[in-house]
Scaffold this motif. Structure first.
Motif, short mmCIF file in Angstrom:
data_model
loop_
_atom_site.label_atom_id
_atom_site.label_comp_id
_atom_site.label_asym_id
_atom_site.label_seq_id
_atom_site.Cartn_x
_atom_site.Cartn_y
_atom_site.Cartn_z
N SER A 86 3.87 -7.84 5.13
CA SER A 86 3.58 -6.42 4.93
C SER A 86 4.28 -5.60 5.99
O SER A 86 4.19 -5.92 7.18
N ASN A 87 5.03 -4.58 5.60
CA ASN A 87 5.72 -3.74 6.58
C ASN A 87 4.88 -2.54 6.99
O ASN A 87 4.84 -2.17 8.15
N THR A 88 4.23 -1.91 6.01
CA THR A 88 3.49 -0.68 6.33
C THR A 88 1.99 -0.81 6.05
O THR A 88 1.27 0.19 6.08
N GLY A 89 1.53 -2.01 5.74
CA GLY A 89 0.08 -2.25 5.71
C GLY A 89 -0.58 -2.34 4.35
O GLY A 89 -1.71 -2.84 4.25
N PHE A 90 0.09 -1.90 3.27
CA PHE A 90 -0.59 -1.89 1.96
C PHE A 90 -0.81 -3.32 1.44
O PHE A 90 -1.89 -3.64 0.94
N THR A 91 0.20 -4.16 1.54
CA THR A 91 0.06 -5.54 1.06
C THR A 91 -1.01 -6.27 1.87
O THR A 91 -1.80 -7.04 1.34
N GLN A 92 -1.04 -6.00 3.16
CA GLN A 92 -2.06 -6.61 4.02
C GLN A 92 -3.47 -6.22 3.55
O GLN A 92 -4.36 -7.07 3.47
N GLU A 93 -3.63 -4.95 3.22
CA GLU A 93 -4.95 -4.49 2.74
C GLU A 93 -5.38 -5.27 1.50
O GLU A 93 -6.51 -5.73 1.40
N TYR A 94 -4.44 -5.38 0.53
CA TYR A 94 -4.74 -6.12 -0.70
C TYR A 94 -5.03 -7.59 -0.39
O TYR A 94 -5.96 -8.17 -0.93
N ALA A 95 -4.23 -8.19 0.48
CA ALA A 95 -4.39 -9.62 0.78
C ALA A 95 -5.77 -9.86 1.39
O ALA A 95 -6.47 -10.81 1.03
N VAL A 144 2.44 -15.30 -7.42
CA VAL A 144 3.09 -14.34 -6.52
C VAL A 144 2.65 -12.94 -6.92
O VAL A 144 2.45 -12.66 -8.10
N CYS A 145 2.55 -12.07 -5.93
CA CYS A 145 2.26 -10.66 -6.25
C CYS A 145 3.19 -9.76 -5.46
O CYS A 145 3.26 -9.85 -4.23
N GLY A 146 3.91 -8.91 -6.17
CA GLY A 146 4.73 -7.88 -5.53
C GLY A 146 3.90 -6.61 -5.40
O GLY A 146 3.14 -6.28 -6.29
N VAL A 147 4.05 -5.93 -4.26
CA VAL A 147 3.33 -4.67 -4.04
C VAL A 147 4.37 -3.58 -3.84
O VAL A 147 5.22 -3.68 -2.95
N GLY A 148 4.31 -2.55 -4.69
CA GLY A 148 5.33 -1.50 -4.60
C GLY A 148 4.75 -0.13 -4.82
O GLY A 148 3.54 0.06 -4.81
N MET A 149 5.66 0.83 -5.03
CA MET A 149 5.22 2.20 -5.25
C MET A 149 5.43 2.66 -6.70
O MET A 149 5.02 3.76 -7.05
N SER A 150 6.03 1.83 -7.53
CA SER A 150 6.28 2.22 -8.92
C SER A 150 5.00 2.10 -9.74
O SER A 150 4.12 1.32 -9.40
N LEU A 151 4.95 2.85 -10.84
CA LEU A 151 3.84 2.69 -11.78
C LEU A 151 3.96 1.30 -12.41
O LEU A 151 5.07 0.84 -12.67
N GLY A 156 1.42 1.63 -1.89
CA GLY A 156 1.47 2.99 -1.37
C GLY A 156 2.85 3.31 -0.86
O GLY A 156 3.78 2.50 -0.99
N TRP A 157 2.95 4.49 -0.29
CA TRP A 157 4.21 4.92 0.29
C TRP A 157 3.87 5.58 1.62
O TRP A 157 3.07 6.53 1.66
N LEU A 192 3.27 11.77 -8.26
CA LEU A 192 4.18 12.78 -7.69
C LEU A 192 3.77 13.12 -6.26
O LEU A 192 4.62 13.17 -5.36
N ASP A 193 2.48 13.33 -6.05
CA ASP A 193 1.99 13.70 -4.72
C ASP A 193 2.34 12.60 -3.71
O ASP A 193 2.79 12.88 -2.60
N ILE A 194 2.14 11.34 -4.12
CA ILE A 194 2.41 10.24 -3.19
C ILE A 194 3.91 10.09 -2.95
O ILE A 194 4.35 9.83 -1.82
N LEU A 195 4.71 10.29 -4.01
CA LEU A 195 6.16 10.19 -3.82
C LEU A 195 6.64 11.28 -2.86
O LEU A 195 7.54 11.07 -2.05
N LEU A 196 6.03 12.46 -2.93
CA LEU A 196 6.47 13.58 -2.08
C LEU A 196 5.94 13.47 -0.65
O LEU A 196 6.67 13.72 0.30
N HIS A 197 4.67 13.10 -0.52
CA HIS A 197 4.05 13.18 0.80
C HIS A 197 3.55 11.86 1.37
O HIS A 197 3.09 11.81 2.51
N GLY A 198 3.60 10.80 0.57
CA GLY A 198 3.05 9.52 1.01
C GLY A 198 1.58 9.44 0.64
O GLY A 198 0.94 10.45 0.36
N GLY A 199 1.06 8.22 0.60
CA GLY A 199 -0.36 8.02 0.26
C GLY A 199 -0.55 6.62 -0.29
O GLY A 199 0.39 5.83 -0.34
N SER A 200 -1.78 6.34 -0.70
CA SER A 200 -2.13 4.98 -1.09
C SER A 200 -2.79 4.92 -2.46
O SER A 200 -3.57 5.79 -2.82
#
Ligand SMILES: Cc1cc2nc3c(=O)[nH]c(=O)nc-3n(C[C@H](O)[C@H](O)[C@H](O)COP(=O)(O)O)c2cc1C
Length: 169
Positions: free
Chosen positions: A7-16, A69-76, A102-103, A142-150
């Motif tokens: 995990s680079n920014t923490g989202f995958t870690q949260e899920y794991a 395997v599970c990929g964690v990304g920002m796409s729908l 998240g982003w 859209l909000d998360i793509l613009l400003h970040g979020g989870s």
């Protein structure tokens, strides 16, 4: 089976960690797995998506018996995305799952931020152009793509948890 994640920014870690707690499985970061998980061990691997590739999956497949395997990304999430993941990631005899993480633009370098903003530009513009016709999910996207979020939520783990339960019978 144990969970190994990167995990680079923490989202995958949260899920794991959530998944490990719910399914009573041990959870290791890739660094912890160096000493903590012997080669050949049955592993559920989770990693962030980077340009369609699940970070660290190749090393995991080489070292462990990867059962899923599970990929964690920002796409729908979509079937199209799952098909693309199956093509871009070599995971023999194991299913690939996807979770929206998240982003975190402020946690990545400006170069990576720029790369991601370039890739998501047309998507952002299409969502912006929809205006009031956007669904609540699209507005959040859209909000998360613009400003970040989870998007991280326990409910999103349902598909993986059902699959894990089936592995045990
Ligand atoms: C350089 C870069 C490339 C990315 N490529 C993708 C991608 O192809 N598909 C996607 O859905 N998300 C992509 N993302 C978003 C991350 O996968 C997303 O933020 C993920 O939740 C990060 O997980 P982590 O917090 O565990 O590192 C990319 C992010 C960066 C910084």
């Amino acid at each position: 089976m144990v969970i190994v994640y990167r995990s680079n920014t923490g989202f995958t870690q949260e899920y794991a960690e959530m998944l490990g707690k719910a399914e009573k499985m041990k959870v290791f970061s890739v660094a912890e797995a160096e000493d903590g998980v012997p080669p050949g061990e049955n592993v559920f691997y989770m990693g962030p998506l980077m340009a369609g590739h699940i970070s660290g999956v190749d090393q995991a497949v080489k070292k462990f018996t990867v059962k899923g395997v599970c990929g964690v990304g920002m796409s729908l999430a979509s079937q199209q995305l799952l098909d693309a993941l199956a093509k871009a990631n070599y995971v023999p005899n194991a299913p690939i799952f996807y979770l929206q993480g998240g982003w975190a633009p402020r946690k990545v370098s400006w170069l990576k931020r720029r790369m991601v903003n370039m890739v998501t530009k047309s998507n952002r513009e299409a969502l912006q152009a929809k205006g009031s016709r956007r669904t609540p999910e699209e507005s959040k996207q859209l909000d998360i793509l613009l400003h970040g979020g989870s998007w991280v939520s326990f409910e999103r783990l349902d598909t993986i948890r059902s699959w894990m339960k089936r592995q045990r019978v």
